[in-house]
Motif scaffolding. Structure first.
Motif, PDB file in Angstrom:
ATOM      1  N   THR A  30      52.425  85.019  -9.669  1.00  0.00           N
ATOM      2  CA  THR A  30      52.700  86.316 -10.263  1.00  0.00           C
ATOM      3  C   THR A  30      53.281  87.220  -9.189  1.00  0.00           C
ATOM      4  O   THR A  30      52.849  87.188  -8.046  1.00  0.00           O
ATOM      5  CB  THR A  30      51.408  86.939 -10.823  1.00  0.00           C
ATOM      6  N   VAL A  31      54.271  88.030  -9.562  1.00  0.00           N
ATOM      7  CA  VAL A  31      54.891  88.972  -8.636  1.00  0.00           C
ATOM      8  C   VAL A  31      54.517  90.386  -9.070  1.00  0.00           C
ATOM      9  O   VAL A  31      54.837  90.808 -10.182  1.00  0.00           O
ATOM     10  CB  VAL A  31      56.430  88.824  -8.606  1.00  0.00           C
ATOM     11  N   TYR A  32      53.801  91.102  -8.196  1.00  0.00           N
ATOM     12  CA  TYR A  32      53.508  92.516  -8.397  1.00  0.00           C
ATOM     13  C   TYR A  32      54.591  93.287  -7.662  1.00  0.00           C
ATOM     14  O   TYR A  32      54.796  93.075  -6.473  1.00  0.00           O
ATOM     15  CB  TYR A  32      52.136  92.880  -7.827  1.00  0.00           C
ATOM     16  N   VAL A  33      55.276  94.183  -8.364  1.00  0.00           N
ATOM     17  CA  VAL A  33      56.416  94.885  -7.768  1.00  0.00           C
ATOM     18  C   VAL A  33      56.188  96.396  -7.820  1.00  0.00           C
ATOM     19  O   VAL A  33      55.675  96.923  -8.796  1.00  0.00           O
ATOM     20  CB  VAL A  33      57.739  94.473  -8.459  1.00  0.00           C
ATOM     21  N   TYR A  34      56.546  97.059  -6.709  1.00  0.00           N
ATOM     22  CA  TYR A  34      56.425  98.516  -6.651  1.00  0.00           C
ATOM     23  C   TYR A  34      57.545  99.106  -5.809  1.00  0.00           C
ATOM     24  O   TYR A  34      58.210  98.411  -5.051  1.00  0.00           O
ATOM     25  CB  TYR A  34      55.055  98.950  -6.102  1.00  0.00           C
ATOM     26  N   CYS A  35      57.739 100.424  -5.977  1.00  0.00           N
ATOM     27  CA  CYS A  35      58.710 101.175  -5.181  1.00  0.00           C
ATOM     28  C   CYS A  35      58.085 102.515  -4.813  1.00  0.00           C
ATOM     29  O   CYS A  35      56.869 102.618  -4.692  1.00  0.00           O
ATOM     30  CB  CYS A  35      60.026 101.342  -5.945  1.00  0.00           C
ATOM     31  N   LYS A  36      58.878 103.544  -4.661  1.00  0.00           N
ATOM     32  CA  LYS A  36      58.362 104.857  -4.263  1.00  0.00           C
ATOM     33  C   LYS A  36      57.673 105.577  -5.420  1.00  0.00           C
ATOM     34  O   LYS A  36      56.555 106.044  -5.280  1.00  0.00           O
ATOM     35  CB  LYS A  36      59.491 105.714  -3.697  1.00  0.00           C
ATOM     36  N   LYS A  37      58.349 105.642  -6.583  1.00  0.00           N
ATOM     37  CA  LYS A  37      57.799 106.386  -7.720  1.00  0.00           C
ATOM     38  C   LYS A  37      57.751 105.588  -9.015  1.00  0.00           C
ATOM     39  O   LYS A  37      57.138 106.014  -9.973  1.00  0.00           O
ATOM     40  CB  LYS A  37      58.604 107.667  -7.955  1.00  0.00           C
ATOM     41  N   GLY A  38      58.438 104.463  -9.080  1.00  0.00           N
ATOM     42  CA  GLY A  38      58.375 103.617 -10.267  1.00  0.00           C
ATOM     43  C   GLY A  38      59.701 103.273 -10.910  1.00  0.00           C
ATOM     44  O   GLY A  38      59.767 102.352 -11.717  1.00  0.00           O
TER      45      GLY A  38
END
Length: 118
Positions: A77-85
């Motif tokens: 599974t890949v959990y992905v995030y950035c600065k605000k979404g």
């Protein structure tokens, strides 16, 4: 070059159909990535300014983003995030269209850090 253009076109076509799972980043814990990958899609400068433990950085804005994510193990599974979404939502759609089991961590790194201050 033709493969890159075809891949990009395929991603754009399937973006409208792709639906990925989401989870508020404030509910995320390091236990979630025991058998998963944590993907930070911010720029290297943002990543170097602070990131979640065990995160891998692949910049959403890189021209070869789709090629670079293809090196990730699809069995995890890949959990992905950035600065605000925003970027992570787009990246999650691309990952989903490429056959990954992906979870978009909504709210981004800013929300995660804000929750740690409270």
């Amino acid at each position: 070059m033709k493969v890159y253009i075809f891949t990009l076109l395929l991603c754009m076509i399937t973006l409208g159909c792709a639906q990925s799972k989401t989870k508020p980043i404030t509910e995320f814990s390091q236990n979630d990535i025991e058998n998963a990958i944590l993907l930070d899609v911010r720029t290297p400068e943002e990543f170097n300014g602070g990131h979640l433990d065990k995160a891998v950085n692949i910049n959403w804005f890189d021209a070869d983003f789709a090629e670079r994510v293809n090196t990730i193990d699809r069995a995890q599974t890949v959990y992905v995030y950035c600065k605000k979404g925003g970027r992570s939502a787009k990246a999650a759609q691309v990952l989903d269209s490429l056959g990954f089991n992906v979870v978009d961590l909504e709210g981004g790194y800013d929300a995660y850090m804000a929750s740690k201050k409270n």
